[in-house]
Design an enzyme around this catalytic site. Structure first.
Site, PDB file in Angstrom:
ATOM      1  N   SER A  49       3.833  -5.349  14.704  1.00 18.54           N
ATOM      2  CA  SER A  49       3.033  -4.293  14.063  1.00 18.54           C
ATOM      3  C   SER A  49       3.786  -3.653  12.909  1.00 18.54           C
ATOM      4  O   SER A  49       3.194  -3.237  11.913  1.00 18.54           O
ATOM      5  CB  SER A  49       2.691  -3.186  15.073  1.00 18.54           C
ATOM      6  OG  SER A  49       1.566  -3.520  15.832  1.00 18.54           O
ATOM      7  N   ASP A  78      -6.291   0.477  11.945  1.00 20.41           N
ATOM      8  CA  ASP A  78      -5.300   0.903  12.939  1.00 20.41           C
ATOM      9  C   ASP A  78      -5.853   2.056  13.790  1.00 20.41           C
ATOM     10  O   ASP A  78      -7.066   2.138  14.000  1.00 20.41           O
ATOM     11  CB  ASP A  78      -3.995   1.303  12.238  1.00 20.41           C
ATOM     12  CG  ASP A  78      -2.768   0.910  13.037  1.00 20.41           C
ATOM     13  OD1 ASP A  78      -2.583   1.464  14.135  1.00 20.41           O
ATOM     14  OD2 ASP A  78      -1.991   0.064  12.565  1.00 20.41           O
ATOM     15  N   HIS A 127       0.711   5.110  15.953  1.00 19.48           N
ATOM     16  CA  HIS A 127       0.857   3.746  15.438  1.00 19.48           C
ATOM     17  C   HIS A 127       0.321   3.613  14.011  1.00 19.48           C
ATOM     18  O   HIS A 127       0.974   3.056  13.130  1.00 19.48           O
ATOM     19  CB  HIS A 127       0.117   2.796  16.382  1.00 19.48           C
ATOM     20  CG  HIS A 127       0.347   1.344  16.136  1.00 19.48           C
ATOM     21  ND1 HIS A 127      -0.366   0.622  15.191  1.00 19.48           N
ATOM     22  CD2 HIS A 127       1.182   0.447  16.721  1.00 19.48           C
ATOM     23  CE1 HIS A 127       0.026  -0.636  15.214  1.00 19.48           C
ATOM     24  NE2 HIS A 127       0.967  -0.771  16.133  1.00 19.48           N
TER      25      HIS A 127
END
Length: 741
Positions: free
Chosen positions: A527, A136, A202
């Site tokens: 996600s 990520d 994220h």
């Protein structure tokens, strides 16, 4: 003299031409399958191949970017197109493909899925030996979700590393590993931090969704308040930072897989994707295949291009492909007008009103009239509005977009936006904001234009209960375009309005003008669904450490919860349904898939024997003819069943051969129950399976027949359910006709 000048001129032309040619070099990935046998240097093998392709030893050395040599073999090099073609023709090469950039697929969740905090605490000892590898944007270790209080040292199997760097001083006993990859060029420190730290948010969000420690009283400015915890709260995290300001490079993804497999992770979560490609040209398919060979299941996001059909990504059959679905919590933002009318919209508005009412106007009335803007003032497009007409007011705008950004710049007090079409996804606004339906929008517009001093107020977002689960509108849909008879996505997991940890190096909207920084944030996307499924697979693995990735995947798929609200595209959106980790612990039967099964599948799909042999490794030459051919329409022991009819005039005819393993206790008798749409005839042979002991296997076939599908129909679905006295083992059956609406 003239001759010398001419020679010098020609020499300079040749030098310049050579320089221009070298500047045309682009990074390519050369994939060579399994690691070489002991005693053979992968690096030397890579260099020799490069030298042969380029024809110059010095240039070959300069062109190489990176060698993959730990878990599989291959390299990255800057090549010209003809050199890449030459390499692709070499006997020891499986595939050569250009490096591309991929994109991210961007706290009562676990209670909704039946996994209570009490149950998680009972399983904490087993979970603490599980390491979740996350590919990520990096990680914010200082988050309370990664507090390592009470954790012992990492499991003895852990062989990974912890890189340090800007804003990242090291790991702890919760976050046991952190690496970063940026192979293409040096990192520009003005653009990003050369370290595993998360400057996007994220990676921190996905990591904590999978295995964040419990944090009581977590919320986003009071919204969605509760205890934030991951699905595996006692597990460890290893971060592999592969995504930067400019995206996620294929070469970096492969390098991360190469390390993670050898580091000792138990499962891998990848909330990244790109357009579907042949399995041997896809870095996520390649990396996850080698992970599968080592007993590691990879969970991947399905993509956010829904609801359009044929958009699903990460479709290799050894990947757990995850769609996004809802939980039973919905975020709503109330709006009240000066005439008493009340409505609610969708947004994440962290602001509480400071006044009872604010002046209200519309984009059409606030137009600057100068003609400077090229957009539509009614939609509040950039440079179309007057600051004097906007400042201190709530502005009503048509259409969805970045109206909050524009209104904030002009000093507006808030924005009410009419959506072009309904949505189930809330976004955080820079100023008080709400997105509302067209019907209410018309009433607000009428109120503004029929009232001397129109007023309104936008309230802070609140959470309300709703029916669930359903598939998110943005979640990518099947059918897939690579293996037409494998249904993707496999499963769905919560991906709408998910509260989880966030980086403190970025605002909650990611906008520089936004000064709100919070330890938790609410995001939506496949996600967010992906780490939910990864955690669920880890939960099952903690009870069954000897199960293969395919067995764990089967347990999750066959015990999934059907969609409460079923869309027209049915299983093309949700796969087998929403994950149910508790049921998956005891699935009754599993559909297992061995490495040899995948080999037969590759042969059926048309991959050549040489490439398959390189994929498997070893000195023995491989030939598809030496393997028993894969049977049936799909050629794989998959937990779901899917076929695509060739054209609109084709009748339906498919046969699926399956083998199930009894993983319950003692003797058991399972009977087949079929629920089918009109127009399908489905026969199961045999329709009763009698098991005398655990781990026993039995085979059956499913024959699907039907006439020509009616005009306007493009999906017919059914369900095969094997039932004994305790278990229900479900497999969706889906027939799809392409090119029809």
């Amino acid at each position: 003299m003239k001759l010398n000048l001419v020679a010098l001129f020609i020499f300079n032309l040749l030098i310049n031409a050579s320089t221009e040619t070298q500047n045309e070099r682009k990074p390519y990935i050369v994939y060579m399958g399994d690691v070489p046998a002991a005693g053979i240097s992968a690096v030397n093998e890579h260099q020799n191949l490069l030298r042969t392709a380029i024809g110059d030893a010095k240039l070959a050395k300069e062109s190489k970017v990176h060698s993959y040599k730990k878990s599989f073999s291959g390299f990255v090099a800057r090549l010209l197109p003809h050199e890449a073609k030459r390499l692709s023709e070499e006997e020891g090469v499986v595939s050569v493909f250009p490096n591309t950039r991929r994109k991210l697929h961007t706290t009562r969740t676990w209670d909704f899925l039946g996994l209570s905090e009490t149950l998680q605490q009972k399983n904490s000892k087993k979970e603490s030996n599980i390491i979740v590898g996350v590919l990520d944007t990096g990680i914010w270790v200082k988050s309370p979700s990664f507090n390592d209080k009470g954790y012992g040292p990492p499991p003895a199997k852990w062989k990974g590393k912890c890189f340090t760097g800007a804003n990242f001083t090291g790991c702890n006993n919760k976050v046991v590993g952190a690496r970063y990859y940026h192979l293409e060029k040096e990192i520009d420190p003005r653009m990003d931090e050369p370290s595993p730290v998360d400057t996007d948010g994220h990676g921190t969000h996905t990591s904590s969704t999978a295995s964040g420690a419990p944090v009581k009283g977590a919320s986003l400015y009071g919204i969605a308040q509760g205890t934030a915890r991951g699905g595996l709260p006692s597990a460890r995290v290893a971060m592999y930072k592969v995504c930067w300001e400019d995206g996620c490079n294929d070469m970096d993804l492969l390098a991360a897989f190469d390390d993670a497999i050898l580091d000792g992770v138990d499962l891998i979560s990848v909330s990244i994707g790109g357009p579907s490609r042949s399995f041997f040209d896809d870095p996520i398919a390649i990396g996850s295949f080698h992970a599968m060979k080592k007993g590691i299941l990879t969970s991947c996001s399905a993509g956010n291009q829904g609801p359009h059909p044929g958009t699903v990504q990460n479709v290799a059959p050894w990947i757990l492909t995850v769609a996004a679905s809802s939980i039973d919590r919905h975020l709503v933002t109330g709006v009240k007008l000066g005439n008493g009318m009340e409505t609610s919209g969708i947004s994440i508005n962290t602001f509480s009103p400071k006044k009872i009412l604010y002046p209200l106007t519309s984009g059409a009335l606030a137009a600057n009239g100068s003609g400077q803007g090229y957009g539509n003032a009614s939609a509040c497009d950039y440079a179309t509005l007057s600051m004097n007409k906007v400042k201190g007011k709530i502005v009503y705008c048509l259409g969805s977009g970045s109206q909050d950004y524009t209104i904030k710049e002009l000093g507006g007090a808030g924005t009410i936006v009419t959506l072009d079409e309904p949505t189930d996804t809330a976004f955080t606004t820079l100023i008080p904001g709400a997105f509302i339906g067209a019907k209410d929008g018309s009433k607000i517009d009428h109120y503004i234009n029929s009232t001397k001093n129109p007023q309104a107020v936008i309230y802070k977002t609140r959470a309300v209960k709703m029916a669930a689960p359903f598939v998110a509108s943005f979640s990518a849909r099947g059918p897939q375009v690579i293996s037409l008879n494998i249904l993707k996505p496999d499963i769905s997991a919560p991906g709408i309005d998910i509260l989880a940890a966030y980086s403190q190096l970025v605002s909650i909207t990611g906008q520089p003008m936004d000064k709100r920084v919070a330890p938790f944030n609410i995001l939506s996307g496949t996600s967010m669904a992906c780490p939910h499924a990864a955690a669920a697979s880890g939960y099952v693995k903690s009870f069954h450490p000897d199960w293969s990735p395919a067995a764990i995947k089967s347990a999750l798929m066959t015990t999934a919860t059907p969609m409460e609200i079923k869309a027209e595209d049915a299983e093309l959106g949700s796969g087998s349904g929403q994950i149910n980790p508790l049921r998956a612990r005891h699935p009754g039967l599993i559909y297992d898939i061995s490495l040899n099964d995948y080999v037969r599948f590759f042969c059926k799909e048309g991959y050549n024997s040489t490439s398959i042999g390189l994929l498997l490794g070893g000195k023995k030459r491989f030939n598809c003819s030496s393997f028993k051919p894969a049977q049936g329409t799909d050629g794989l022991n998959y937990p779901s069943m899917h076929t695509q009819v060739k054209n609109k005039n084709s009748s339906i005819s498919a046969v699926f051969y399956r083998t199930v393993t009894h993983v319950g206790y003692g003797k058991s008798v399972y009977k087949a129950i079929i629920t089918s749409a009109k127009g399908l005839s489905i026969r199961v042979v045999p329709n009763t399976l009698i098991f005398s002991k655990p781990r026993e296997t039995m085979s059956f076939k499913v024959v699907v027949k039907g006439g020509v599908m009616k005009k306007g129909n493009h999906i017919l679905s059914a369900l095969l359910e094997w039932r004994d006295s305790k278990h229900s083992v479900k497999s969706p059956i889906l027939v799809y006709r392409p090119g029809q609406s």
